[in-house]
Enzyme design. Structure first.
Site, short mmCIF file in Angstrom:
data_model
loop_
_atom_site.label_atom_id
_atom_site.label_comp_id
_atom_site.label_asym_id
_atom_site.label_seq_id
_atom_site.Cartn_x
_atom_site.Cartn_y
_atom_site.Cartn_z
NE ARG A 137 1.22 10.63 10.44
CZ ARG A 137 0.67 9.60 9.79
NH1 ARG A 137 1.44 8.65 9.30
NH2 ARG A 137 -0.63 9.53 9.60
NE ARG A 139 -6.29 5.44 5.89
CZ ARG A 139 -5.15 5.58 6.57
NH1 ARG A 139 -5.09 5.24 7.84
NH2 ARG A 139 -4.09 6.06 5.97
CG ASP A 166 3.33 1.61 9.41
OD1 ASP A 166 3.00 2.47 10.25
OD2 ASP A 166 3.37 1.84 8.19
CE LYS A 184 -1.59 2.01 3.57
NZ LYS A 184 -1.48 3.31 4.35
CG ASN A 185 3.01 2.44 3.45
OD1 ASN A 185 1.90 2.98 3.54
ND2 ASN A 185 3.63 1.94 4.50
CB CYS A 188 -3.90 7.38 11.33
SG CYS A 188 -4.67 5.99 10.51
#
Length: 420
Positions: free
Chosen positions: A122, A399, A307, A22-23, A117
């Site tokens: 960030r 997600r 993560d 996904k990233n 999130c």
């Protein structure tokens, strides 16, 4: 809101196919903005973040087509807007990455400050500093970053004061169309950055050193089209590896690569988990039936991935002895701790460190998910617990995890999603 109900206490066995990362999928999609030729991506994960970004790119004029089988074609030949609106950007922080490519190709960009999130601040300061080093003029107007580079961007030397994956990717993509050479120092070294660079090079970029702490980009006048297959999702693979260990089962993770785990592999082995790479995948099981407490600190790759911190904490709740988990990346990423304690976990938080004392067994309970990784952490804990667990507010899961309930039930889990 949807809920997930599961019955724990069953060792899971079988094969789980690991989806594309996904990233990296999100960054590869953004790379399409750098060219007026089609970019075709395969092994694309079917997750909500991909759909959200596809919607945003479509708003900018990108033609996005998917065949429903992990393949996506993006054609940015006819951009119609240089503005990414708040209603779309607020849903996902990665949306900020359209800013630099729009600036590099079109000389102007407007992007709302992002959301995402709630796991701590960030800031986008590093992104802005890197783009300004390339000559972009950037200001904040009514919640939007407004950038100008009417004469194009210029290569530069820029060293990040701290490692940032997103900012490294952002500056690297943008620099591909800057005149001259760009040197990025203290660059992030994640596998996803190497994958993005491979795709950009296939499009005609000249990038060397991706995956090391120094990246060199020789700017080119234009990029073309390409076809690229993205790497497997190391976070999904790591999550299911911990599921196998937590339930005392045996799982084959098809398509996963141990090299992408970094220090996570060493921590799992130290905890008593056997990891065997063979035939295009990884086999995971407990080595001797016992889990042992292990101390870890989250760090940029090849360190222990933040993560996977929540999932590892769930694994440690029933390990023998005491483990200390220090979160050094995000200051608010222990929101899953009270929920694990509702299930009988013995956890004490001292600042950025969680001290986990292993218990014999967790007990199923109703719990509340707070973010993407915390959601899957609670499912992992529920699979290892005795009795029924009900995980509420599971929309976060969509997600980042493709067909999670289907994959787990295919390996023997008693789990169902209950529509809200």
């Amino acid at each position: 809101m949807d809920r997930i109900r599961l019955e724990g206490g069953r060792p899971l066995e079988g094969t789980i196919a690991i989806a594309g990362a996904k990233n990296t999928a999100l960054k590869l999609m953004v790379a399409s903005l750098l060219s007026d030729q089609p970019l075709v991506l395969s092994n694309q994960p079917d997750v909500v973040d991909v759909s959200v970004l596809a919607h945003l790119l479509a708003e900018l004029g990108v033609r996005v087509e998917g065949n429903g089988d992990g393949c996506m074609a993006l054609d940015a030949s006819s951009l119609t807007s240089m503005k990414a609106p708040y209603d779309l950007v607020r849903k996902m922080r990665a949306s900020i990455l359209v800013f630099g490519p729009l600036l590099a190709r079109c000389g102007h960009a407007e992007v709302s400050l992002p959301g995402g999130c709630a796991i701590g601040t960030r800031p986008v300061d590093l992104h802005i500093a890197g783009l300004e080093a390339l000559g972009a003029a950037i200001e904040l107007k009514e919640g939007y970053l407004v950038g100008e580079a009417p004469g194009g961007l210029e290569g530069a030397e820029f060293t990040f004061p701290q490692v940032s994956v997103g900012a490294t990717e952002h500056v690297m993509m943008t620099a591909t169309l800057a005149r001259g050479t760009t040197l990025i120092g203290n660059a992030a070294m994640e596998p996803e950055i190497r994958d993005l660079a491979d795709c950009l090079n296939a499009m005609g970029a000249d990038i060397a050193g991706a995956g090391t702490s120094e990246i060199r980009i020789n700017g080119v006048a234009r990029l073309g089209g390409a076809t690229h297959r993205m790497l497997p999702d190391r976070i999904e693979a790591g999550t299911y590896a911990m599921v196998a260990a937590a339930t005392g089962g045996r799982l084959r993770l098809a398509g996963a690569t141990e090299d992408h785990f970094g220090d996570v592999a060493a921590a799992l082995r130290q905890a008593g988990v056997a990891i065997e790479s063979r035939d295009g995948g990884i086999d995971i099981r407990r080595a001797d039936g016992i889990l042992r407490g292990v101390d870890v600190t989250t760090r940029p790759f090849p360190g222990f991935a933040t993560d996977l911190q929540a999932q590892f904490m769930a694994l440690m709740t029933t390990a023998c002895g005491v483990s200390r988990i220090h979160e050094s990346i995000f200051e608010n990423r222990f929101m899953h701790v009270p929920e694990l304690m509702r299930m009988g976990a013995d956890i004490e938080v001292r600042g950025g460190t969680a001290i986990v004392r292993g218990v014999d067994r967790l007990k199923g309970a109703p719990v509340m998910a707070t973010d993407l990784r915390a959601s899957v952490c609670l499912i992992l804990a529920g699979l290892a617990a005795e009795g029924e667990t009900m995980v509420n507010r599971v929309y976060h899961l969509d997600r980042g995890y493709e067909r999670l309930v289907e994959k787990l039930s295919g390996c023997g889990a008693v789990i169902e999603r209950i529509p809200g």
